[in-house]
Write a protein that holds these residues in place. Structure first.
Motif, mmCIF file in Angstrom:
data_model
loop_
_atom_site.group_PDB
_atom_site.id
_atom_site.type_symbol
_atom_site.label_atom_id
_atom_site.label_comp_id
_atom_site.label_asym_id
_atom_site.label_seq_id
_atom_site.Cartn_x
_atom_site.Cartn_y
_atom_site.Cartn_z
ATOM 1 N N UNK A 134 0.352 -1.286 -0.130
ATOM 2 C CA UNK A 134 0.140 0.259 0.089
ATOM 3 C C UNK A 134 1.217 1.442 0.313
ATOM 4 N N UNK A 135 2.099 0.702 0.557
ATOM 5 C CA UNK A 135 2.928 2.234 1.056
ATOM 6 C C UNK A 135 3.590 2.835 -0.557
ATOM 7 N N UNK A 136 3.858 1.761 -1.244
ATOM 8 C CA UNK A 136 4.454 1.465 -2.549
ATOM 9 C C UNK A 136 3.805 1.845 -3.968
ATOM 10 N N UNK A 137 2.612 1.279 -3.351
ATOM 11 C CA UNK A 137 1.659 2.075 -4.595
ATOM 12 C C UNK A 137 1.597 3.802 -4.544
ATOM 13 N N UNK A 138 1.341 3.858 -3.176
ATOM 14 C CA UNK A 138 0.365 5.582 -3.333
ATOM 15 C C UNK A 138 1.162 6.226 -3.493
ATOM 16 N N UNK A 139 3.161 5.610 -2.765
ATOM 17 C CA UNK A 139 3.971 7.042 -3.557
ATOM 18 C C UNK A 139 3.996 6.686 -5.070
ATOM 19 N N UNK A 140 4.447 5.370 -6.008
ATOM 20 C CA UNK A 140 4.197 5.476 -7.345
ATOM 21 C C UNK A 140 2.749 6.289 -7.563
ATOM 22 N N UNK A 141 1.314 6.669 -6.986
ATOM 23 C CA UNK A 141 0.391 7.277 -7.109
ATOM 24 C C UNK A 141 0.749 8.757 -7.504
ATOM 25 N N UNK A 142 2.418 9.336 -6.024
ATOM 26 C CA UNK A 142 1.719 10.748 -6.539
ATOM 27 C C UNK A 142 3.306 11.096 -7.251
ATOM 28 N N UNK A 143 3.893 9.755 -7.350
ATOM 29 C CA UNK A 143 4.764 10.202 -8.357
ATOM 30 C C UNK A 143 4.714 10.530 -9.307
#
Length: 286
Positions: free
Chosen positions: A10-19
């Motif tokens: 979830x954390x990885x996905x959220x960060x990739x979405x923000x990037x």
């Protein structure tokens, strides 16, 4: 409150979405750049499915992410090798370590800071080999000598994060019970107290003792660890250890609650100087 791998996805996905958003791309545009279906990008960003390290690298390239530390951190969350191509050292112990412990070590190896409350035993990063062996033998029933040796090796290898460049910043609050519980016998405990005194003088280590005189406190509910990361607070996580598993709390409310609890414990604990004197006094008393 989730198990580690789900939190990491979830954390990885959220960060990739923000990037992706920072790069000015829609999920569809990102997918077309990489020759993927849009649903693949969506599944990665929501944490609905696992993601290969190679796919994360492709996304970071597509989003023109140049920050080496951020790339390494996100690749770590995807289960990749270190940025320089080296395998994580704990991979050699896959047959010995449960997944939750491997996940903990992975977070510990990439964190910039660690705050911990310990109510029963000395933190693993500050244990002597003899103390680590005694604790491990008592905590894990039916260990043969080979597995015990391997678990102690892992415990000691973890301590390398305190000697890294930069080193992990460790801030620990120890309940007085940790110091008074005689683990392994008087000689082992005396050496462990000496080790704590040595570690407490390191610039990257902050050690405080919470004396019995402080009375009841918020830490009576049990020990916890807060990992913080240099690049983004969105990746910070609280880890709670149980007998057969670990739980990871990553909601903003949880992080705020445990941060406030740690600050309260630190306030009621002895100062760093008085804590050193307290430990030295116990050592002399042996």
């Amino acid at each position: 409150m989730q198990h580690g791998p789900a939190v990491r996805r979830r954390k990885l996905g959220a960060e990739l979405r923000a990037l992706r958003s920072d790069a000015g791309l829609t999920s569809g545009e990102a997918a077309r750049l990489l020759g993927w279906h849009q649903s693949k990008v969506s599944r990665i960003e929501t944490g609905a499915s696992g993601v290969k390290p190679a796919d994360v690298r492709s996304l970071l390239d597509a989003y023109a992410v140049r920050d080496a530390q951020l790339r390494d951190l996100l690749m770590m969350l995807a289960g990749s090798d270190d940025g320089d191509g080296r395998h994580h050292w704990w991979h050699a112990y896959r047959g010995v370590l449960p997944p939750t412990y491997r996940d903990f070590i992975s977070l510990e190896s990439q964190a910039s800071a660690m705050r911990t409350l310990e109510t029963t035993v000395v933190p693993g990063l500050l244990q002597t080999p003899e103390y680590a062996r005694a604790v491990t033998r008592a905590a894990v029933d039916g260990l043969d000598d080979d597995r015990l040796d391997a678990l102690v090796e892992v415990r000691l290898a973890r301590q390398a994060v305190l000697r890294g460049d930069p080193p992990l910043r460790l801030e620990a609050v120890l309940d007085e019970a940790v110091l008074r519980r005689e683990v392994g016998g008087p000689e082992i405990m005396a050496r462990q107290l000496e080790r704590l005194s040595e570690a407490a003088r390191l610039p990257q280590v902050s050690l405080r003792v919470l004396p019995f005189a402080a009375g009841a406190h918020i830490g009576l509910t049990g020990p916890f660890v807060i990992f913080s990361f240099k690049n983004t607070s969105d990746l910070d996580v609280v880890v709670l250890d149980h007998l057969t598993s670990s739980l990871h709390l990553e909601r903003k409310e949880d992080l705020e609650a445990y941060t406030e609890a740690f600050d309260t414990l630190r306030f009621h604990a002895l100062s760093i100087e008085d804590s050193l004197a307290f430990i030295a006094g116990m050592h002399r008393g042996r």
